[in-house]
Design a protein around this motif. Structure first.
Motif, PDB file in Angstrom:
ATOM      1  N   TRP A 286      45.473  33.047  11.785  1.00 26.12           N
ATOM      2  CA  TRP A 286      45.309  32.747  13.211  1.00 26.12           C
ATOM      3  C   TRP A 286      43.938  33.200  13.708  1.00 26.12           C
ATOM      4  CZ3 TRP A 286      46.646  29.691  16.833  1.00 26.12           C
ATOM      5  CH2 TRP A 286      46.334  29.980  18.151  1.00 26.12           C
TER       6      TRP A 286
ATOM      7  N   ASN B  75      41.279  30.545  15.358  1.00 24.06           N
ATOM      8  CA  ASN B  75      40.907  30.561  16.774  1.00 24.06           C
ATOM      9  C   ASN B  75      39.444  30.949  17.016  1.00 24.06           C
ATOM     10  OD1 ASN B  75      40.574  33.366  16.918  1.00 24.06           O
ATOM     11  ND2 ASN B  75      42.586  33.714  17.802  1.00 24.06           N
ATOM     12  N   LYS B  76      38.776  31.459  15.992  1.00 27.28           N
ATOM     13  CA  LYS B  76      37.344  31.776  16.041  1.00 27.28           C
ATOM     14  C   LYS B  76      36.961  32.761  17.156  1.00 27.28           C
ATOM     15  CE  LYS B  76      35.806  27.833  13.576  1.00 27.28           C
ATOM     16  NZ  LYS B  76      35.877  28.190  12.205  1.00 27.28           N
ATOM     17  N   LYS B  77      37.931  33.535  17.633  1.00 31.19           N
ATOM     18  CA  LYS B  77      37.641  34.541  18.649  1.00 31.19           C
ATOM     19  C   LYS B  77      36.947  35.727  17.983  1.00 31.19           C
ATOM     20  CE  LYS B  77      39.905  37.377  22.128  1.00 31.19           C
ATOM     21  NZ  LYS B  77      41.194  37.843  22.629  1.00 31.19           N
TER      22      LYS B  77
ATOM     23  N   ASP C  28      38.491  39.339  15.821  1.00 29.86           N
ATOM     24  CA  ASP C  28      39.908  39.202  15.480  1.00 29.86           C
ATOM     25  C   ASP C  28      40.243  39.526  14.029  1.00 29.86           C
ATOM     26  OD1 ASP C  28      40.854  38.513  17.922  1.00 29.86           O
ATOM     27  OD2 ASP C  28      41.417  36.471  17.420  1.00 29.86           O
TER      28      ASP C  28
END
Length: 70
Positions: free
Chosen positions: A19, A23-25, A28
Motif C-alpha cells: 500500500w 500510494n506514493k506518499k 510510508d
C-alpha cells in the motif's frame, strides 16, 4: 501454531508495504522510515550505527540459521 503468527505478520507487512508503494506518499515505506530513524542522509554517525547494526544482525542471523540446533 507459531508458523500461523509468522505467516500473518508477513502477510500484514506485505499488505502495508505494498500500500505504501502504491500510494506514493512520502515517508510510508519501511526503508523511508529506517532512513529517517537513523538519519542516514544527513548523519555519518547514523550511517555508521545503521551499518554496524545491519552487519551485526546479518552475521548473527546467518550463523543462527546455519549452526543452531533444536
Amino acid at each position: 501454531m507459531s508458523w500461523i503468527i509468522w505467516a500473518l505478520w508477513t502477510a500484514l507487512f506485505t499488505l502495508f508495504e505494498t500500500w505504501a508503494l502504491i500510494n506514493k506518499k512520502e515517508g510510508d515505506t519501511l526503508s523511508e522510515n529506517t532512513r529517517a530513524l537513523f538519519r542516514t542522509r544527513t548523519s555519518k554517525t547514523g550511517r555508521a550505527v545503521f551499518t554496524v547494526g545491519w552487519l551485526g544482525f546479518s552475521g548473527w542471523f546467518l550463523l543462527h540459521i546455519l549452526t543452531e540446533t533444536m
